[in-house]
Write a protein that holds these residues in place. Sequence first.
Motif, PDB file in Angstrom:
ATOM      1  N   ALA A   8      43.490  47.688  29.241  1.00  0.00           N
ATOM      2  CA  ALA A   8      44.232  47.044  30.326  1.00  0.00           C
ATOM      3  C   ALA A   8      44.135  45.531  30.160  1.00  0.00           C
ATOM      4  CB  ALA A   8      43.670  47.459  31.673  1.00  0.00           C
ATOM      5  N   TYR A  10      44.908  42.385  32.192  1.00  0.00           N
ATOM      6  CA  TYR A  10      45.231  42.107  33.590  1.00  0.00           C
ATOM      7  C   TYR A  10      45.299  40.610  33.879  1.00  0.00           C
ATOM      8  CZ  TYR A  10      45.216  42.098  38.653  1.00  0.00           C
ATOM      9  OH  TYR A  10      45.556  41.887  39.963  1.00  0.00           O
ATOM     10  N   THR A 102      43.588  48.321  43.303  1.00  0.00           N
ATOM     11  CA  THR A 102      42.504  49.061  42.653  1.00  0.00           C
ATOM     12  C   THR A 102      42.811  50.532  42.369  1.00  0.00           C
ATOM     13  OG1 THR A 102      41.493  49.508  44.817  1.00  0.00           O
ATOM     14  CG2 THR A 102      40.737  47.545  43.622  1.00  0.00           C
ATOM     15  N   VAL A 105      44.285  51.402  38.905  1.00  0.00           N
ATOM     16  CA  VAL A 105      43.318  51.194  37.822  1.00  0.00           C
ATOM     17  C   VAL A 105      42.337  52.360  37.768  1.00  0.00           C
ATOM     18  CG1 VAL A 105      41.491  49.680  36.941  1.00  0.00           C
ATOM     19  CG2 VAL A 105      43.566  48.687  37.939  1.00  0.00           C
ATOM     20  N   LYS A 109      42.199  54.593  34.586  1.00  0.00           N
ATOM     21  CA  LYS A 109      40.889  54.395  34.005  1.00  0.00           C
ATOM     22  C   LYS A 109      40.937  54.059  32.506  1.00  0.00           C
ATOM     23  CE  LYS A 109      37.763  57.189  35.655  1.00  0.00           C
ATOM     24  NZ  LYS A 109      36.795  58.312  35.787  1.00  0.00           N
ATOM     25  N   PHE A 113      38.898  46.961  30.534  1.00  0.00           N
ATOM     26  CA  PHE A 113      39.662  46.219  31.530  1.00  0.00           C
ATOM     27  C   PHE A 113      39.439  44.739  31.259  1.00  0.00           C
ATOM     28  CE2 PHE A 113      40.818  44.475  35.676  1.00  0.00           C
ATOM     29  CZ  PHE A 113      41.970  45.191  35.955  1.00  0.00           C
ATOM     30  N   TRP A 124      36.823  42.684  40.318  1.00  0.00           N
ATOM     31  CA  TRP A 124      36.946  43.734  39.309  1.00  0.00           C
ATOM     32  C   TRP A 124      35.630  44.203  38.698  1.00  0.00           C
ATOM     33  CZ3 TRP A 124      41.309  46.109  39.540  1.00  0.00           C
ATOM     34  CH2 TRP A 124      42.445  45.419  39.986  1.00  0.00           C
ATOM     35  N   VAL A 127      34.824  48.079  38.194  1.00  0.00           N
ATOM     36  CA  VAL A 127      35.341  49.001  37.160  1.00  0.00           C
ATOM     37  C   VAL A 127      34.219  49.543  36.281  1.00  0.00           C
ATOM     38  CG1 VAL A 127      37.601  47.849  37.128  1.00  0.00           C
ATOM     39  CG2 VAL A 127      35.864  47.191  35.440  1.00  0.00           C
ATOM     40  N   MET A 132      34.419  51.912  32.756  1.00  0.00           N
ATOM     41  CA  MET A 132      35.303  50.977  32.049  1.00  0.00           C
ATOM     42  C   MET A 132      34.503  49.756  31.599  1.00  0.00           C
ATOM     43  SD  MET A 132      38.637  51.090  34.588  1.00  0.00           S
ATOM     44  CE  MET A 132      38.038  51.892  36.079  1.00  0.00           C
ATOM     45  N   LEU A 134      34.165  45.829  30.900  1.00  0.00           N
ATOM     46  CA  LEU A 134      34.760  44.658  31.533  1.00  0.00           C
ATOM     47  C   LEU A 134      34.735  43.467  30.577  1.00  0.00           C
ATOM     48  CD1 LEU A 134      35.919  43.438  34.154  1.00  0.00           C
ATOM     49  CD2 LEU A 134      33.560  42.897  34.829  1.00  0.00           C
TER      50      LEU A 134
END
Length: 390
Positions: A8, A10, A102, A105, A109, A113, A124, A127, A132, A134
Amino acid sequence: MKKPLRIAIYSGTIPSTTFIERLIVGLSNKEQKVLLFGISTRAARYSQFVSVICYKSNRFSKAIHLLKYTLLLLLFNIKEKRILDALLQSQNRSTWNDKLKTYPVLYHKPDVFHIQWAKGLNDWVWVQDFGMKLVLSLRGAHINYSPIADLELAVMYRQNFPKVDGFHAVCQEIAIEAVKYGAKKETIHVVKSGLNLQELAFKLKEFDSNTPLNIISVGRDHWIKDYRLALDAMYILKQKGIFFRYNIIGVSENEGLVFQRAQLGLENEVHFIDSMTFNAVQEAMNQADVFFLPSLKEGIANVVLEAMALGTIVVSSDCGGMAEVVKPNDTGFLVPVRDVESMTLALVAVSQLSKEDYQEMTKRARRFVEQNHSEEQMVEGMLDLYQGLG
């Protein structure tokens, strides 16, 4: 061959900045699955490896998006939905807008992220509780001066930077700044910005020291760019008898700068130009003899890399990571921050170059960009970061 990741990217808006869009395309070209979450500001076309999970800014679109992902989580992942709801409530973040951001996401999953703006990190960190990884990009303002001016932001960084799985920094200088807020050195990866060099055709200029020096700056109207000091340098340049034209693109109705220009008697030499398209800026840089960056702080300014790639000599302040690309008297001219006299002398030095010396410097600058700032290198570096998270 390693298994493709689900990554992801973002930034909150789709499409996003030039760097982010280049990264999306580069990762998808390597058949990595890219997920984009956020608000759609205009139509954007991507390859089959990119999934756009977005909504528009109107209430109806937001409501439908939230309803969709509420139902999907209730049907297929109610346990983790309850955990997330409790977590959001404990942080006083259980508004429908928080859930709008959220829930999608959590449902999709991704493996990674990747947040683009450090100021939004606190939204965030959760996550990681759901497996996930980060990743946070460290970009100019968010790390260089915002936490100095905003003490609450600095506290948030110190709380959350130690938790981040991986950092992306565009230069060594920004990596050093991150450590001050608790980032672990081993988690920071310097991945330099990459340019699409096919879009930036190098041009050997017919530089003539007998004609007025064509100087250009490009950047938003912000105090960090220090255009006030640039105008002081232009005043000294004029006093030295150097004929020049100075265009600042991205500044139009700044009352202070307009007044300073008038007070210094530079109305004929200095011109403020509103925002321009990328192609128009590129053409303006092609026409210029000098790209001038008087900034107080930067990471590595992409616009400097673009000028170097196009064949325009750079005069830059020694701020942030600029010394990593502008090598004095090799790939450009580097001067101390806030040193108006040194800036002026560097511009005079450019004006006195022979055509041959001017062209040789621009060729070295282009070669440096090709060797260190290609789009392929950037994408490979980011992919190495993601794959190394374990």
